[in-house]
Design a protein around this motif. Sequence first.
Motif, mmCIF file in Angstrom:
data_model
loop_
_atom_site.group_PDB
_atom_site.id
_atom_site.type_symbol
_atom_site.label_atom_id
_atom_site.label_comp_id
_atom_site.label_asym_id
_atom_site.label_seq_id
_atom_site.Cartn_x
_atom_site.Cartn_y
_atom_site.Cartn_z
ATOM 1 N N ASP A 71 -3.066 -2.734 8.637
ATOM 2 C CA ASP A 71 -2.035 -3.455 7.858
ATOM 3 C C ASP A 71 -0.636 -3.138 8.399
ATOM 4 O OD1 ASP A 71 -4.176 -4.233 6.205
ATOM 5 O OD2 ASP A 71 -3.899 -2.464 4.932
ATOM 6 N N SER A 115 5.747 -0.110 8.918
ATOM 7 C CA SER A 115 4.956 0.395 7.799
ATOM 8 C C SER A 115 3.493 0.099 8.099
ATOM 9 C CB SER A 115 5.379 -0.261 6.477
ATOM 10 O OG SER A 115 5.174 -1.662 6.532
ATOM 11 N N THR A 131 -0.916 1.261 6.793
ATOM 12 C CA THR A 131 -1.851 2.062 5.998
ATOM 13 C C THR A 131 -2.453 3.114 6.902
ATOM 14 O OG1 THR A 131 -2.382 0.207 4.533
ATOM 15 C CG2 THR A 131 -3.961 2.024 4.617
ATOM 16 N N GLU A 169 -7.125 6.662 2.223
ATOM 17 C CA GLU A 169 -5.991 5.988 2.856
ATOM 18 C C GLU A 169 -4.720 6.174 2.034
ATOM 19 O OE1 GLU A 169 -8.592 2.311 4.835
ATOM 20 O OE2 GLU A 169 -7.313 1.936 3.072
ATOM 21 N N LYS A 171 -0.297 4.719 2.086
ATOM 22 C CA LYS A 171 0.747 3.916 2.709
ATOM 23 C C LYS A 171 1.716 4.835 3.465
ATOM 24 C CE LYS A 171 -0.122 -0.367 1.548
ATOM 25 N NZ LYS A 171 -0.310 -1.400 2.598
ATOM 26 N N GLU A 206 5.374 4.921 6.028
ATOM 27 C CA GLU A 206 6.549 4.227 6.550
ATOM 28 C C GLU A 206 7.221 5.103 7.607
ATOM 29 O OE1 GLU A 206 9.213 3.365 3.397
ATOM 30 O OE2 GLU A 206 7.834 2.017 2.339
ATOM 31 N N GLU A 259 -1.531 12.279 2.091
ATOM 32 C CA GLU A 259 -0.212 12.137 1.455
ATOM 33 C C GLU A 259 0.823 13.057 2.116
ATOM 34 O OE1 GLU A 259 -3.311 10.671 -1.190
ATOM 35 O OE2 GLU A 259 -3.060 12.607 -0.149
ATOM 36 N N ALA A 280 1.749 11.575 5.444
ATOM 37 C CA ALA A 280 2.627 10.412 5.253
ATOM 38 C C ALA A 280 4.060 10.846 4.944
ATOM 39 C CB ALA A 280 2.090 9.519 4.137
ATOM 40 N N LYS A 333 7.379 9.900 7.357
ATOM 41 C CA LYS A 333 8.617 9.277 6.866
ATOM 42 C C LYS A 333 9.850 10.047 7.331
ATOM 43 C CE LYS A 333 10.436 7.025 2.736
ATOM 44 N NZ LYS A 333 10.184 6.691 1.316
#
Length: 512
Positions: free
Chosen positions: A316, A325, A327, A335, A337, A339, A366, A369, A373
């Motif tokens: 995605d 961005s 997944t 999974e 999200k 960025e 998490e 991720a 970022k």
Amino acid sequence: MYHSVSFVMFFAIYLLLSSAIYKLVNKRALYPLHMLQLEGYNESEYRAWIRANGEKIKAFRYKPTSEKTPLVMTDRATRLYKVHCHLNAALIGASFGVAVVLWKEHAALSGIVFVILCLLIGYFQYAILIYANRINYPREMKINQGFYDAAQKKVRDLKEKGLQVVGITGSFGKTSTKFITSTVLEEAFVVQNTPSSYNTPMGLSKVINNELDEKDEIFLAELGAKEPGEIAEVAELVQPSIGIITAIGPTHMHLFKTIENIQKTKYELIEALADDDIAIFNYDNDYVKPLADKTKKRTIRYGMEDIEKLDVYAKDIAVHERGSSFTLGFKDKGEVKAETKLLGKHNISNLLAAASVGYVLGMEPEAVARGIKKVEPVEHRLNIVDGGTGIIVIDDAFNSNPVGARAALDVLGQFEKGKKIIVTPGMVELGDMEEEENYKLGKEIAGVCDVAILVGKKRTVPIQKGLMDAGFGEEKMIVAKNLDEATASLGHVAAVGDVVLFENDLPDSYDE
């Protein structure tokens, strides 16, 4: 009496001249020293540079080529320079001796011979440096071995106390992946990495000896090579328990000759791992995939294609002007999200390499991720520079390769407003593939850019042909002699709202 006075005057004048000439030739020696340093003190590569740069050799004054990689008077450079200066002193002294002998028979001839000999000494500073380097070599090897042995022992001792060493290699993406991995892992660990492109035994030894200590839980080591066997040597030093191959492609082809040689050399990292260590592979790369498939050790595969075969993946994916961005997926862990401020799909691949290390070390998706970022763009590697002029600059000036160049053009194509302008000398160090790859680059530029500013009238001929064969208007193409001329041309064509991509920067030692 007159003869005696004349000799004293001659002696004093020639002594003053010798002193002045000694200072001049030593100053001239700085430029060849700079070039030898850029070539890693490798005599064969330095000789190749001499053969290709007759005009620079004729210049009698030292002028630094660039602020990007200036001459650095390291301990090694200082020692070599002293040896070089001693050789100059010996040669000038010998010339002085010849002049003294000749003066007794023919004073005028003495002066002519002395001047000629000194001019020759000045001209042949490039060759004299080769002999200085040979004289200095055994001493440097002894010093280097001492640093290497101390660093190797330190890593061994720290590993016994729990240090994890991650080795990172590949044709490209090594440095970016190292810095990205550091940021991501800092969400959970104390991390030490190497600065910039430190990827040689001596660069790594310096960091290990001076900066690595017991508080560090992870050591990230970038492993570089210009010939088979060099990765194995660096791996023996850092003793990795996790190894990553980021990508393999046609870089430094003038040295490696074939892709197979590059594959074999990069795989030395995996061969250096113990049986219970972990090998991480970019499974999207066609040249890395077969290496992953043949590996018997525990393997972690990452990528954006064939997700069912991957341990860490991205899907995605949405790439936009200021970042991306996607997944992020961990096999058996779910999974999340993610960025990033980074531009281009190839940077998502680098992020996945970092995520794979986090996955191996037990980090949750998490946490990874969050680290993603926080990752900042690496200078000169596809990062946006907004100088407040209203013109957006994409800086991808670090040495280019076909995959990176296409990724940069993809990013440029994401911008919808203003003219799209590229400034590039094309790609170098691709060996026999260089002309073909630059021709392809020209055709790809034609599909994205409104204006192409090419740096180097001779070297960009393949790009010019690719542009014209793709129907790119000649009036939209500017061929500049050098970067200064290209920058001046850019000032005439760029306007507020335009986007400029600086793609690749020639090595400091390169000249047409």
